[in-house]
Scaffold this motif. Structure first.
Motif, PDB file in Angstrom:
ATOM      1  N   LEU A  11      33.009  39.399   4.831  1.00  0.00           N
ATOM      2  CA  LEU A  11      31.951  39.797   5.755  1.00  0.00           C
ATOM      3  C   LEU A  11      32.177  39.064   7.054  1.00  0.00           C
ATOM      4  N   ASN A  12      32.727  39.739   8.038  1.00  0.00           N
ATOM      5  CA  ASN A  12      33.107  39.020   9.233  1.00  0.00           C
ATOM      6  C   ASN A  12      32.751  39.733  10.533  1.00  0.00           C
ATOM      7  N   CYS A  13      31.912  40.749  10.456  1.00  0.00           N
ATOM      8  CA  CYS A  13      31.572  41.506  11.661  1.00  0.00           C
ATOM      9  C   CYS A  13      30.138  42.009  11.548  1.00  0.00           C
TER      10      CYS A  13
ATOM     11  N   PRO B  92      11.535  52.149  29.068  1.00  0.00           N
ATOM     12  CA  PRO B  92      11.137  53.135  28.048  1.00  0.00           C
ATOM     13  C   PRO B  92      12.333  53.715  27.292  1.00  0.00           C
ATOM     14  N   GLN B  93      13.505  53.761  27.914  1.00  0.00           N
ATOM     15  CA  GLN B  93      14.699  54.295  27.255  1.00  0.00           C
ATOM     16  C   GLN B  93      15.172  53.371  26.128  1.00  0.00           C
ATOM     17  N   ASP B  94      14.698  52.160  26.090  1.00  0.00           N
ATOM     18  CA  ASP B  94      15.058  51.236  25.011  1.00  0.00           C
ATOM     19  C   ASP B  94      14.209  51.446  23.766  1.00  0.00           C
ATOM     20  N   THR B  95      13.213  52.304  23.853  1.00  0.00           N
ATOM     21  CA  THR B  95      12.375  52.607  22.701  1.00  0.00           C
ATOM     22  C   THR B  95      13.200  53.210  21.569  1.00  0.00           C
ATOM     23  N   GLY B  96      12.847  52.848  20.341  1.00  0.00           N
ATOM     24  CA  GLY B  96      13.524  53.422  19.189  1.00  0.00           C
ATOM     25  C   GLY B  96      13.663  52.426  18.070  1.00  0.00           C
ATOM     26  N   MET B  97      14.420  52.819  17.077  1.00  0.00           N
ATOM     27  CA  MET B  97      14.718  51.940  15.959  1.00  0.00           C
ATOM     28  C   MET B  97      15.979  51.149  16.264  1.00  0.00           C
ATOM     29  N   TYR B  98      15.938  49.900  15.867  1.00  0.00           N
ATOM     30  CA  TYR B  98      17.092  49.030  16.040  1.00  0.00           C
ATOM     31  C   TYR B  98      17.573  48.596  14.657  1.00  0.00           C
ATOM     32  N   TYR B  99      18.860  48.779  14.444  1.00  0.00           N
ATOM     33  CA  TYR B  99      19.454  48.487  13.145  1.00  0.00           C
ATOM     34  C   TYR B  99      20.528  47.412  13.271  1.00  0.00           C
ATOM     35  N   CYS B 100      20.580  46.606  12.251  1.00  0.00           N
ATOM     36  CA  CYS B 100      21.661  45.644  12.112  1.00  0.00           C
ATOM     37  C   CYS B 100      22.668  46.228  11.126  1.00  0.00           C
ATOM     38  N   GLY B 101      23.940  46.095  11.434  1.00  0.00           N
ATOM     39  CA  GLY B 101      24.977  46.605  10.559  1.00  0.00           C
ATOM     40  C   GLY B 101      26.050  45.561  10.328  1.00  0.00           C
ATOM     41  N   ALA B 102      26.598  45.553   9.131  1.00  0.00           N
ATOM     42  CA  ALA B 102      27.624  44.580   8.770  1.00  0.00           C
ATOM     43  C   ALA B 102      28.885  45.282   8.297  1.00  0.00           C
ATOM     44  N   ALA B 103      30.001  44.680   8.575  1.00  0.00           N
ATOM     45  CA  ALA B 103      31.282  45.220   8.133  1.00  0.00           C
ATOM     46  C   ALA B 103      32.091  44.116   7.484  1.00  0.00           C
TER      47      ALA B 103
ATOM     48  N   VAL C  64      39.445  43.264  11.313  1.00  0.00           N
ATOM     49  CA  VAL C  64      40.114  42.474  12.324  1.00  0.00           C
ATOM     50  C   VAL C  64      39.247  42.538  13.574  1.00  0.00           C
ATOM     51  N   ARG C  65      39.466  41.635  14.487  1.00  0.00           N
ATOM     52  CA  ARG C  65      38.528  41.481  15.583  1.00  0.00           C
ATOM     53  C   ARG C  65      38.368  42.753  16.388  1.00  0.00           C
ATOM     54  N   TRP C  66      39.443  43.436  16.711  1.00  0.00           N
ATOM     55  CA  TRP C  66      39.308  44.620  17.568  1.00  0.00           C
ATOM     56  C   TRP C  66      38.509  45.716  16.870  1.00  0.00           C
ATOM     57  N   ALA C  67      38.623  45.788  15.544  1.00  0.00           N
ATOM     58  CA  ALA C  67      37.911  46.825  14.790  1.00  0.00           C
ATOM     59  C   ALA C  67      36.425  46.532  14.689  1.00  0.00           C
ATOM     60  N   CYS C  68      36.023  45.311  14.981  1.00  0.00           N
ATOM     61  CA  CYS C  68      34.595  44.993  14.969  1.00  0.00           C
ATOM     62  C   CYS C  68      33.868  45.733  16.084  1.00  0.00           C
ATOM     63  N   ALA C  69      34.589  46.228  17.060  1.00  0.00           N
ATOM     64  CA  ALA C  69      33.985  46.989  18.146  1.00  0.00           C
ATOM     65  C   ALA C  69      33.675  48.432  17.746  1.00  0.00           C
ATOM     66  N   LEU C  70      34.194  48.877  16.643  1.00  0.00           N
ATOM     67  CA  LEU C  70      33.963  50.246  16.194  1.00  0.00           C
ATOM     68  C   LEU C  70      32.540  50.398  15.665  1.00  0.00           C
ATOM     69  N   PRO C  71      31.965  51.594  15.774  1.00  0.00           N
ATOM     70  CA  PRO C  71      30.549  51.763  15.428  1.00  0.00           C
ATOM     71  C   PRO C  71      30.243  51.936  13.940  1.00  0.00           C
ATOM     72  N   ASP C  72      31.251  52.079  13.103  1.00  0.00           N
ATOM     73  CA  ASP C  72      30.946  52.266  11.683  1.00  0.00           C
ATOM     74  C   ASP C  72      30.704  50.917  11.020  1.00  0.00           C
ATOM     75  N   ARG C  73      29.888  50.928   9.970  1.00  0.00           N
ATOM     76  CA  ARG C  73      29.549  49.713   9.251  1.00  0.00           C
ATOM     77  C   ARG C  73      29.501  50.002   7.749  1.00  0.00           C
ATOM     78  N   ASP C  74      29.660  48.979   6.975  1.00  0.00           N
ATOM     79  CA  ASP C  74      29.624  49.107   5.522  1.00  0.00           C
ATOM     80  C   ASP C  74      28.205  48.968   4.978  1.00  0.00           C
ATOM     81  N   SER C  75      27.363  48.246   5.669  1.00  0.00           N
ATOM     82  CA  SER C  75      25.989  48.029   5.207  1.00  0.00           C
ATOM     83  C   SER C  75      25.046  48.066   6.396  1.00  0.00           C
ATOM     84  N   TRP C  76      23.818  48.495   6.113  1.00  0.00           N
ATOM     85  CA  TRP C  76      22.800  48.613   7.153  1.00  0.00           C
ATOM     86  C   TRP C  76      21.496  48.005   6.693  1.00  0.00           C
TER      87      TRP C  76
END
Length: 125
Positions: free
Chosen positions: A31-33, A88-99, A103-115
């Motif tokens: 778990l590093n991202c 107002p554009q910041d309104t919404g749900m905010y989620y934390c995601g873990a991967a 590797v470090r560069w892939a941590c920038a990608l939007p997919d995650r293993d857990s939410w």
């Protein structure tokens, strides 16, 4: 799957600030991202930013770069999102995601293993 729990959401007025927190299990070799994501009403989930286990910022969206800060506290395994000058554009749900196993560069990608289940942020004028 990693259990994540967001907190700190709420209602604030335009120009206000909020700090969101995501409680995560201890970083392990796998778990590093971590990252924060925003889902506006009626829209898809979008990445705000990602932080790698060494504390380096892997990604921060241009739309929030001047207003939001991602940080982590390894002492209590918490990742935070400091949000300033909210609109107002910041309104919404905010989620934390873990991967895991990124590797470090892939941590920038939007997919995650857990939410996490998300926390609601409402900005009123």
């Amino acid at each position: 799957q990693v259990q994540l729990e967001e907190s700190g959401g709420g209602s604030v007025q335009v120009g206000g600030s909020l700090t969101l927190s995501c409680a995560a299990p201890a970083y392990t070799a796998k778990l590093n991202c971590m990252g924060w994501f925003h889902q506006a009403p009626g829209k898809g989930r979008e990445i705000i930013g990602s932080i790698y286990r060494d504390g380096s910022i892997a990604y921060i969206a241009d739309s929030v770069k001047a207003r939001f800060t991602i940080s982590q506290d390894n002492g209590d395994n918490t990742v935070r999102l400091q949000m300033n000058d909210l609109t107002p554009q910041d309104t919404g749900m905010y989620y934390c995601g873990a991967a895991v196993g990124r590797v470090r560069w892939a941590c920038a990608l939007p997919d995650r293993d857990s939410w996490g289940e998300g926390t609601q942020v409402t900005i009123s004028s």
